[in-house]
Scaffold this active site. Structure first.
Site, mmCIF file in Angstrom:
data_model
loop_
_atom_site.group_PDB
_atom_site.id
_atom_site.type_symbol
_atom_site.label_atom_id
_atom_site.label_comp_id
_atom_site.label_asym_id
_atom_site.label_seq_id
_atom_site.Cartn_x
_atom_site.Cartn_y
_atom_site.Cartn_z
ATOM 1 C CB CYS A 1 -7.137 -7.078 6.717
ATOM 2 S SG CYS A 1 -6.725 -6.076 5.692
ATOM 3 C CB THR A 2 -2.882 -9.506 3.219
ATOM 4 O OG1 THR A 2 -3.540 -8.178 2.001
ATOM 5 C CG2 THR A 2 -3.576 -10.981 3.201
ATOM 6 C CB SER B 1 -6.735 -3.459 -1.667
ATOM 7 O OG SER B 1 -5.788 -3.004 -0.646
ATOM 8 C CE1 TYR C 1 -9.052 -3.257 -5.291
ATOM 9 C CE2 TYR C 1 -9.722 -5.301 -4.251
ATOM 10 C CZ TYR C 1 -8.593 -4.162 -5.308
ATOM 11 O OH TYR C 1 -8.127 -4.759 -6.370
ATOM 12 N N GLY C 2 -12.245 -2.193 0.614
ATOM 13 C CA GLY C 2 -12.757 -2.589 1.677
ATOM 14 C C GLY C 2 -14.454 -1.877 1.709
ATOM 15 C CB CYS D 1 -6.709 -8.853 -1.234
ATOM 16 S SG CYS D 1 -8.341 -7.482 -1.003
ATOM 17 C CG ASN D 2 -8.566 -12.314 3.958
ATOM 18 O OD1 ASN D 2 -8.551 -12.878 5.436
ATOM 19 N ND2 ASN D 2 -7.467 -10.926 4.285
ATOM 20 C CB THR D 3 -12.461 -7.240 0.570
ATOM 21 O OG1 THR D 3 -11.278 -6.888 1.678
ATOM 22 C CG2 THR D 3 -12.863 -6.532 0.184
HETATM 23 N N1 DGL Z 1 -4.863 -6.697 2.252
HETATM 24 C C1 DGL Z 1 -6.274 -6.317 1.802
HETATM 25 C C2 DGL Z 1 -7.194 -7.450 3.186
HETATM 26 O O1 DGL Z 1 -6.948 -8.597 3.227
HETATM 27 C C3 DGL Z 1 -7.221 -5.062 2.385
HETATM 28 C C4 DGL Z 1 -8.429 -4.974 1.970
HETATM 29 C C5 DGL Z 1 -8.844 -3.276 1.380
HETATM 30 O O2 DGL Z 1 -8.069 -2.783 0.539
HETATM 31 O O3 DGL Z 1 -10.166 -2.370 1.745
HETATM 32 O O4 DGL Z 1 -8.570 -7.468 3.022
#
Ligand code: DGL
Length: 259
Positions: A183-184, A11, A42-43, A73-75
């Site tokens: 979260c990355t 994101s 994205y969260g 991205c984890n999300t």
């Molecule tokens: N780097 C995204 C992750 O690993 C961030 C998500 C976001 O934009 O909220 O979840």
């Protein structure tokens, strides 16, 4: 075949923390990085919208002939990787909170997870925590506002340190001995985290393990590039390039729209 690029998306700038590991493990590979910052964070999006954005970016990366896609991205991984795998024939590697190693290694039996709302409420996150979290207390905390603050260049600010403190102090009081960065974006907070966390608390991020998984998939599918390839990275963002410019020199960042 092997000299096609590897697509990496997030994101925003968070996936750059994973890209760093990828580039050091696979220096000959070419990478295309996309920050979807026009739609970040994205969260805060619904699972349906997270899937829509992940599909749009994947589609575009496939049009650039990517041979493998890293969902950095984890999300996006926890909400969309299953549907991506069903839709696109290209191999995917994703990232999700490293609960397994933390749960296996904890001595106090209490593990903290800091992640976005989208990750913590996903089905995949719940599956992983129930699969590995037996007999372990998993304290989940949403890292509200952290992504926006990192995107807007407040990495070293007093405000971000204070906010982190409010998220982490209750975990310390409940005797966590592992803190999983789910979260990355959060590995960029390492300097603050190491300052505010007691030394016995281990910070767990799985960027290194994900990079190794990418290497394994490339080898298994015989997709690795030739060893004489010099390796390059091209950076794109769907919004303003300001946040990327914290990490990448301005002339290397290309703004583009991916509707
Ligand atoms: N780097 C995204 C992750 O690993 C961030 C998500 C976001 O934009 O909220 O979840």
């Amino acid at each position: 075949m092997g000299n096609r690029p590897i697509g990496v998306f997030d994101s925003g700038v968070g996936g750059l923390s994973l890209l760093r590991e990828l580039r050091s493990l696979l220096p000959n590979e070419d990478f295309i990085y996309v920050s979807d910052n026009a739609y970040a964070p994205y969260g805060a999006l619904s699972p349906v919208d997270i899937r829509k954005r992940s599909q749009a970016l994947t589609q575009w990366l496939c049009e650039q002939s990517c041979k493998l896609i890293v969902v950095a991205c984890n999300t996006a991984t926890t909400n969309a990787i299953e549907s991506l795998r069903k839709t696109y024939p290209v191999p995917f590697v994703g990232i999700e909170p490293a609960i397994k190693p933390a749960a296996l290694q904890t001595k106090t039996g209490v593990v903290g997870v800091l992640a976005t709302k989208g990750t913590l409420s996903s089905g995949l996150f719940h599956e992983t925590s129930s699969a590995y979290g037996e007999g372990v207390r998993i304290l989940e905390k949403e890292g509200k506002h952290l992504v926006q603050m990192i995107e807007s260049g407040m990495l070293q600010s007093e405000e971000i340190e204070q906010l982190l403190q409010t998220y982490i102090q209750p975990m310390i009081e409940q005797r966590v001995d592992h803190l999983v960065l789910g979260c990355t974006h959060y590995p960029f907070l390492m300097p603050i985290l190491t300052r505010i966390l007691p030394q016995h608390i281990k910070i767990v991020d799985c960027n290194g393990a994900v990079a190794k998984q990418v290497e394994r998939v490339l080898n298994k599918k015989e997709l690795g590039c030739e060893s004489q390839n010099l390796g390059s990275t091209t950076y794109f963002c769907t919004g303003d390039s300001q946040s990327m410019r914290q990490f990448v020199s301005p002339e290397n960042v290309i703004e583009l729209s991916i509707p």
